[in-house]
Design an enzyme around this catalytic site. Sequence first.
Site, PDB file in Angstrom:
ATOM      1  N   GLU A   1      10.311  -5.854   3.386  1.00 47.69           N
ATOM      2  CA  GLU A   1      10.404  -6.607   3.580  1.00 47.69           C
ATOM      3  C   GLU A   1       9.721  -6.983   1.038  1.00 47.69           C
ATOM      4  O   GLU A   1      10.601  -7.749   0.664  1.00 47.69           O
ATOM      5  CB  GLU A   1       9.131  -7.607   4.065  1.00 47.69           C
ATOM      6  CG  GLU A   1       9.969  -8.335   5.499  1.00 47.69           C
ATOM      7  CD  GLU A   1       9.263  -7.630   6.701  1.00 47.69           C
ATOM      8  OE1 GLU A   1       9.043  -8.141   7.481  1.00 47.69           O
ATOM      9  OE2 GLU A   1       8.555  -6.286   6.078  1.00 47.69           O
TER      10      GLU A   1
ATOM     11  N   LYS B   1       9.180  -5.125  14.170  1.00 53.02           N
ATOM     12  CA  LYS B   1       9.400  -4.623  12.898  1.00 53.02           C
ATOM     13  C   LYS B   1      10.582  -3.217  13.108  1.00 53.02           C
ATOM     14  O   LYS B   1      11.495  -3.121  12.310  1.00 53.02           O
ATOM     15  CB  LYS B   1       8.247  -3.740  11.503  1.00 53.02           C
ATOM     16  CG  LYS B   1       8.080  -5.352  11.487  1.00 53.02           C
ATOM     17  CD  LYS B   1       6.320  -4.590  11.295  1.00 53.02           C
ATOM     18  CE  LYS B   1       6.801  -3.638   9.792  1.00 53.02           C
ATOM     19  NZ  LYS B   1       5.163  -3.428   9.182  1.00 53.02           N
TER      20      LYS B   1
ATOM     21  N   LYS C   1       0.761  -1.466  -0.289  1.00 54.56           N
ATOM     22  CA  LYS C   1       0.181  -0.241  -0.414  1.00 54.56           C
ATOM     23  C   LYS C   1       0.585   0.868   0.055  1.00 54.56           C
ATOM     24  O   LYS C   1       0.574   2.071  -0.775  1.00 54.56           O
ATOM     25  CB  LYS C   1      -1.224  -0.163   1.583  1.00 54.56           C
ATOM     26  CG  LYS C   1      -1.682   1.196   1.054  1.00 54.56           C
ATOM     27  CD  LYS C   1      -2.607   1.112   2.574  1.00 54.56           C
ATOM     28  CE  LYS C   1      -3.709   0.065   2.306  1.00 54.56           C
ATOM     29  NZ  LYS C   1      -4.308   0.031   3.657  1.00 54.56           N
TER      30      LYS C   1
ATOM     31  N   HIS D   1      -2.814 -38.363   9.454  1.00 48.65           N
ATOM     32  CA  HIS D   1      -2.405 -39.442   9.889  1.00 48.65           C
ATOM     33  C   HIS D   1      -0.698 -38.612  10.485  1.00 48.65           C
ATOM     34  O   HIS D   1       0.436 -38.862  10.336  1.00 48.65           O
ATOM     35  CB  HIS D   1      -1.510 -40.012   8.421  1.00 48.65           C
ATOM     36  CG  HIS D   1      -2.703 -40.951   8.188  1.00 48.65           C
ATOM     37  ND1 HIS D   1      -2.803 -42.240   8.459  1.00 48.65           N
ATOM     38  CD2 HIS D   1      -3.584 -41.181   7.234  1.00 48.65           C
ATOM     39  CE1 HIS D   1      -3.202 -42.815   7.466  1.00 48.65           C
ATOM     40  NE2 HIS D   1      -4.170 -42.044   7.197  1.00 48.65           N
TER      41      HIS D   1
ATOM     42  N   GLU E   1      -4.668 -11.992  13.360  1.00 41.00           N
ATOM     43  CA  GLU E   1      -3.646 -10.647  14.375  1.00 41.00           C
ATOM     44  C   GLU E   1      -5.061  -9.917  14.558  1.00 41.00           C
ATOM     45  O   GLU E   1      -5.372  -8.368  15.089  1.00 41.00           O
ATOM     46  CB  GLU E   1      -3.578 -10.750  12.721  1.00 41.00           C
ATOM     47  CG  GLU E   1      -2.635  -9.137  13.037  1.00 41.00           C
ATOM     48  CD  GLU E   1      -1.963  -9.315  11.584  1.00 41.00           C
ATOM     49  OE1 GLU E   1      -0.853  -8.697  11.088  1.00 41.00           O
ATOM     50  OE2 GLU E   1      -2.830  -8.316  10.077  1.00 41.00           O
TER      51      GLU E   1
ATOM     52  N   GLY F   1      -4.967  -5.255   5.512  1.00 37.30           N
ATOM     53  CA  GLY F   1      -4.220  -5.825   4.726  1.00 37.30           C
ATOM     54  C   GLY F   1      -5.260  -7.726   4.552  1.00 37.30           C
ATOM     55  O   GLY F   1      -4.822  -8.647   3.415  1.00 37.30           O
ATOM     56  N   ARG F   2      -5.249  -8.005   6.000  1.00 40.31           N
ATOM     57  CA  ARG F   2      -5.874  -9.104   5.458  1.00 40.31           C
ATOM     58  C   ARG F   2      -7.587  -9.978   5.383  1.00 40.31           C
ATOM     59  O   ARG F   2      -8.129 -10.212   5.410  1.00 40.31           O
ATOM     60  CB  ARG F   2      -5.330  -9.688   7.435  1.00 40.31           C
ATOM     61  CG  ARG F   2      -6.626  -8.952   8.219  1.00 40.31           C
ATOM     62  CD  ARG F   2      -6.243  -9.848   9.986  1.00 40.31           C
ATOM     63  NE  ARG F   2      -6.923  -8.474  10.870  1.00 40.31           N
ATOM     64  CZ  ARG F   2      -6.251  -7.234  11.371  1.00 40.31           C
ATOM     65  NH1 ARG F   2      -5.018  -7.109  10.827  1.00 40.31           N
ATOM     66  NH2 ARG F   2      -6.561  -6.323  12.443  1.00 40.31           N
TER      67      ARG F   2
END
Length: 553
Positions: free
Chosen positions: A221, A513, A215, A393, A362, A276-277
Amino acid sequence: MSVSTIGKTAPSLTQRDSWKALAAHHEIIKDRHLRELFAGDTKRGERFVAEAVGLYLDYSKNRIDAETVRLLLALAEDCGLRDRMQAMFDGAKINVTEKRAVLHIALRAPRDTRIELDGVDVVPEVHAVLDRMSVFAERVRSGEWRGHTGKRIRTVINIGIGGSDLGPVMAYEALRHYSQRDLQCRFVSNVDGTDFFEATHDLDPAETLFIVCSKTFTTLETLTNARTARAWALDKLGDEKAVAKHFVAVSTNADEVAKFGIDTANMFGFWDWVGGRYSMDSAVGLSTMFAIGTENFRAMLDGFHAMDEHFRSAPFAQNLPVLMGLLTLWYSNFFDAQTVAVLPYEQYLKRFPAYLQQLVMESNGKHVTLDGTTVDYPTSPIFWGEPGTNGQHSFYQLIHQGTRLIPCDFIGFAQTLNPLGEHHDLLMSNLFAQSEALAFGKTDAEVKAEGTPDWLVPHRTFEGNRPSNTILAERLTPHTLGALVALYEHSVFTQSAIWNIDAFDQWGVELGKALAQRVIPELESPTEPALGHDSSTNTLIKRYRSLRKKHDA
């Protein structure tokens, strides 16, 4: 609920009469077994169900009775859930710590809908971006858009992190059946160089298009990976002008996008009222549109919107997100269940649990209420899971016979997208059998009746009484995926409203961060830096620098 009342001091949740009534009821029902509950109501499996937007929810295998549901619904009413819902749909700034509206519901609203923010209808702008996305995506899919050397684009790589990665990855995998197979999508999120290397090592830059999804166009990153991608592409293509043919942006920072070399005509924006999510159905989903095409993307949006309308209008007693949110709260707050397992019996949904991890944790991983008061009750559980039958399993042993109570969401489809003999019936038989086994278990008497030696009986006994929901749909389509994601979005919101927390900020990701920005120059310094951390961090940095020097030498 008016804007002015959001975030104001509310009565303590645990002091509410509706909460105390649930706590008293829990003491009565906590030791009742699902065997007893089903035996006492032969129609239970038909009563404790709800259906909407193509999703059928069976919640009968939960440790509840009709009184439990009544009390949970009363708690929702007492905590003002309906008002909170209306405030969100009205564009109130319910993200109180960032003073923002929460309008991801506008991302999937039809063109003729009106959703206002500060007196301005946001829907036309949403559709303007969708229309631009559609035009560009179809140019790439058809081969009209060519790279710098004239070659057709064969691979699209989305560079993002968090919500700019998890949603697109999940959607691509979930809807791969509908994708254009001669155009593959890959995803780079981790700043670990291995992620970029493995995504690109077998590709031709002349046939590769990057989507840089940030954005602000400043995310550390994402921009680190984007700059590496730029250098990788130009190493072969040579010409700086190639950047405009091999990079597009999902961003709102036109100046930085232009500095990078991306044509701002190929910049697709979104808004600060989209977390964002909650953004996979915005321009963040550009890679999804590349993969499945405009028609299927819009069908996914229709699924989102249909669940939005169900959530907004359905009575709480038949409201799928409300019921699921209340059941999660029931186990988290009254049974001390610390996790929820999401178990899709559909290989295409293999990334769905990972997507939900961010959406849920979050959003509701908060320790203070809207007014800043420390909570005195658990908030978000941990979400995790894997597709069936793989999970059976590995970790199902713990769910069946372990010491922890782990509520489960089973997700299945009546029709497979890839019919192969008896595969799908075998898959779904396992889903139904696992939820049944978790609920009813196997008693000592049943084990002994099989001729099991006494010494082995305790090992082969299953306690049961392990709760689960089952979500069943006809088949996995773009519309169904949209409805399923919106179901969990609104379930998360339901919980946050009752817990009186802000589901739409994420300050917890900021501290690490910020500290990383301080550490980076200490790692890169050519001379030994003066370190001012704690003794552990100082020692680790020194150790790292020493080991790296050995490699550099």
